[in-house]
Design a protein around this motif. Structure first.
Motif, PDB file in Angstrom:
ATOM      1  N   VAL A  21     -46.668   8.588 -43.234  1.00 18.58           N
ATOM      2  CA  VAL A  21     -47.143   7.483 -42.384  1.00 18.58           C
ATOM      3  C   VAL A  21     -46.328   6.225 -42.634  1.00 18.58           C
ATOM      4  CG1 VAL A  21     -49.088   5.950 -41.906  1.00 18.58           C
ATOM      5  CG2 VAL A  21     -49.474   8.416 -42.159  1.00 18.58           C
ATOM      6  N   ALA A  22     -46.073   5.924 -43.906  1.00 16.20           N
ATOM      7  CA  ALA A  22     -45.299   4.724 -44.237  1.00 16.20           C
ATOM      8  C   ALA A  22     -43.880   4.826 -43.688  1.00 16.20           C
ATOM      9  CB  ALA A  22     -45.272   4.541 -45.758  1.00 16.20           C
ATOM     10  N   GLU A  23     -43.296   5.992 -43.760  1.00 15.05           N
ATOM     11  CA  GLU A  23     -41.929   6.161 -43.255  1.00 15.05           C
ATOM     12  C   GLU A  23     -41.879   5.991 -41.744  1.00 15.05           C
ATOM     13  OE1 GLU A  23     -38.098   6.253 -43.379  1.00 15.05           O
ATOM     14  OE2 GLU A  23     -39.300   6.378 -45.201  1.00 15.05           O
ATOM     15  N   LEU A  24     -42.888   6.490 -41.052  1.00 14.16           N
ATOM     16  CA  LEU A  24     -42.937   6.316 -39.597  1.00 14.16           C
ATOM     17  C   LEU A  24     -43.066   4.844 -39.219  1.00 14.16           C
ATOM     18  CD1 LEU A  24     -45.254   9.286 -38.556  1.00 14.16           C
ATOM     19  CD2 LEU A  24     -42.874   8.973 -37.881  1.00 14.16           C
ATOM     20  N   GLU A  25     -43.766   4.079 -40.040  1.00 16.41           N
ATOM     21  CA  GLU A  25     -43.995   2.665 -39.743  1.00 16.41           C
ATOM     22  C   GLU A  25     -42.841   1.770 -40.178  1.00 16.41           C
ATOM     23  OE1 GLU A  25     -47.664   1.972 -41.755  1.00 16.41           O
ATOM     24  OE2 GLU A  25     -48.897   2.725 -40.084  1.00 16.41           O
ATOM     25  N   ARG A  26     -41.897   2.323 -40.939  1.00 14.67           N
ATOM     26  CA  ARG A  26     -40.786   1.526 -41.446  1.00 14.67           C
ATOM     27  C   ARG A  26     -39.756   1.275 -40.349  1.00 14.67           C
ATOM     28  NH1 ARG A  26     -35.875   2.148 -43.789  1.00 14.67           N
ATOM     29  NH2 ARG A  26     -35.862   4.410 -43.499  1.00 14.67           N
TER      30      ARG A  26
END
Length: 541
Positions: A21-26
């Motif tokens: 999720v964090a990588e998608l939001e980066r």
């Protein structure tokens, strides 16, 4: 609107969810978040599923989208036809004029004649987060789905990541997927939601054991086209049994391991069957396959002894004897083994994709690489990972430099002549072993067994080109002697294990005596089966 989708799917472990999720939001890319409820339609007797198609309806904003897809011909491609509907009612005629749509209409017409009509068989309910990433060589849409698969009262969790090409090279997409897989310990999943939902609706929550099948291709196929379909079948056989080990029924583990080994052996035989006619895979792909096969082999040896020879010895009146354990069977939950296995699978999928011409990519889409395709680039580990973004792309260069026969010779008649010569030459080696059968030692018998297996697999791979009746007769003779040689090999494995025990436990001598007599008996039974094969005519185009 119809097209061939190019996509690949991974399971996301719970421990990796927050990181994904964090990588998608980066990064600067805009995320698209939506809730999707997709209903899958079929008749009560599963006519669509049995025909290898999935028919679905979903609502996107104010639109109803009706979609028809088929079983993927390989690990990446899937035919898809979409139509806009004014409401949530299905209409098969929207797909008329396409090969799959016309087949759907025929199936439903026959179903109505039998008093059946399509209805909702299962549905998916997911929250989807989507991000578009520009990587070197492709523009890829990455979608993270969380939710559930529902069939009547049964349900299964969905937590998966999908990579789909918007434009560019499948190999470039797989290079991106491999970086994400490596960082987040993703698990490649070869089965579509339609396949899983159909099983769930049938009360089968676990992936089934996947047996080997024969590849399908036209009798006027070129060498490369035929080889691609053979690879597709082998990879499907391997990966579907591998996912069964990951999320399947523990009670089927023995057969899953066995079929996984058979799939690997068939893939290696496919490379031998087409050797010299197609590009040679990179050495690291071959070694990865060999390593996985060896690891799984210890499990097979243990099973043969525990379930076969030990029971037969007890029935023969052997004194109690504790068999020394072999090497432990592989644990699919082991992090190191699982990661290496996943890397091997994805590398083979990438190499298969590189055999086909890649779609053209607009220059504007590949001038620069979006930082968003380098997971964790903000930290040292991510920076190191980003240093090798083109690892999968190197397979294309290796293929282009491989030694193959001239392209001018890659026409159907020439291919047919090559196949006939190769089958006859390999058959001649089996005939030579038959003539010297009485003098073959254990090593020689092992080599004969491998030749018989290779010949059987080769005939199955080339079956679309060969005369059907000849194929069936020849395969029948091959199967009979293969079973005999397999049983003989199991006895040799057992004898080696008991010989190691004979110096410390006198009871082992009874087993060794019984095994010696049984080996002689099986050799005598195998000889006429081998003679039958030797005198058979290899099938021809």
């Amino acid at each position: 609107m119809h097209q061939v989708k190019v996509e690949i799917r991974f399971l996301v472990p719970q421990a990796a969810r927050a990181g994904v999720v964090a990588e998608l939001e980066r990064g600067p890319a805009t995320l698209d978040r939506t809730t999707l409820v997709v209903t899958y339609l079929d008749t009560d007797d599963r006519r669509l599923a049995r025909a290898g198609m999935a028919w679905q309806l979903r609502r996107e904003a104010r639109l109803w989208i009706q979609t028809l897809t088929d079983v993927a011909p390989n690990a990446l491609e899937r035919f898809e036809h979409k139509a806009i509907r004014p409401d949530g009612s299905p209409d098969a005629s929207e797909h008329a004029g396409t090969r799959l749509g016309d087949q759907l209409i025929r199936l439903l017409r026959r179903a109505r004649a039998d008093g059946l009509k399509p209805g909702v068989r299962f549905r998916t309910e997911v929250r989807r987060t989507t991000r578009r990433i520009r990587t070197r060589g492709a523009v890829v849409e990455v979608a993270f789905d969380e939710g559930r698969l529902v069939a009547a009262e049964a349900s299964q969790r969905i937590r998966e990541l999908e990579f789909e090409i918007i434009s560019g090279s499948p190999v470039a997409m797989l290079a991106l997927a491999e970086r994400w897989r490596k960082r987040f310990a993703l698990v490649y999943h070869p089965c579509s939601a339609a396949e899983r939902g159909d099983r769930l609706a049938d009360g089968v929550p676990f992936p089934p054991v996947r047996k080997a099948g024969r590849p399908r291709y036209a009798d006027d196929a070129t060498v490369i086209e035929a080889f691609g379909r053979v690879l597709d079948e082998c990879l499907a056989h391997i990966t579907r049994n591998a996912i069964g080990l990951t999320e399947g029924d523990p009670g089927q583990r023995v057969e899953l391991v066995h079929q996984l080994r058979v799939g690997i052996r068939r893939l290696r035989s496919a490379l031998r069957s087409f050797q010299g006619w197609v590009p040679t895979p990179p050495a690291d792909l071959i070694s990865g396959l060999r390593s996985l096969f060896a690891t799984l082999g210890s499990s097979r040896d243990n099973e043969v002894l525990a379930g076969g020879v030990v029971a037969e010895l007890a029935q023969a009146g052997a004194p109690p004897l504790t068999l020394p354990p072999g090497r432990p069977a592989p644990d699919p939950a082991d992090a190191v083994q699982a990661a290496e296995t996943q890397r091997t699978f994805l590398a083979w999928v990438a190499w298969r994709a590189a055999l086909a011409p890649a779609p053209a990519v607009a220059a504007a889409e590949t001038e620069a690489e979006d930082a968003g395709d380098q997971p964790g680039a903000a930290d040292a580990a991510g920076a190191a990972e980003a240093e090798s973004p083109d690892a999968a792309l190197e397979h294309t260069e290796r293929i282009s430099s491989s030694t193959v026969e001239p392209a001018a010779d890659d026409d159907p008649p020439a291919f047919h002549r090559k196949v006939s010569r190769r089958l006859r030459r390999w058959h001649a080696r089996i005939v030579a072993d038959w003539k010297s059968f009485d003098d073959l030692d254990e090593s020689g018998l092992h080599e004969l067994r491998k030749r018989i297996k290779r010949q059987r697999y080769a005939v199955e791979f080339f079956a679309p080109l060969l005369r059907r009746r000849q194929v069936e007769r020849y395969l029948e003779a091959l199967a009979a002697i293969q079973d005999r040689m397999g049983a003989l090999n199991d006895l040799f494995v057992a004898r080696t294990r008991y010989q190691a025990l004979s110096s410390v436990d006198p009871a082992a001598w009874f087993a060794l005596g019984w095994l010696t007599a049984r080996i002689a008996e099986l050799r005598a039974l195998a000889k006429p089966d081998l003679a039958r094969l030797a005198k058979a005519e290899p099938p021809s185009p």
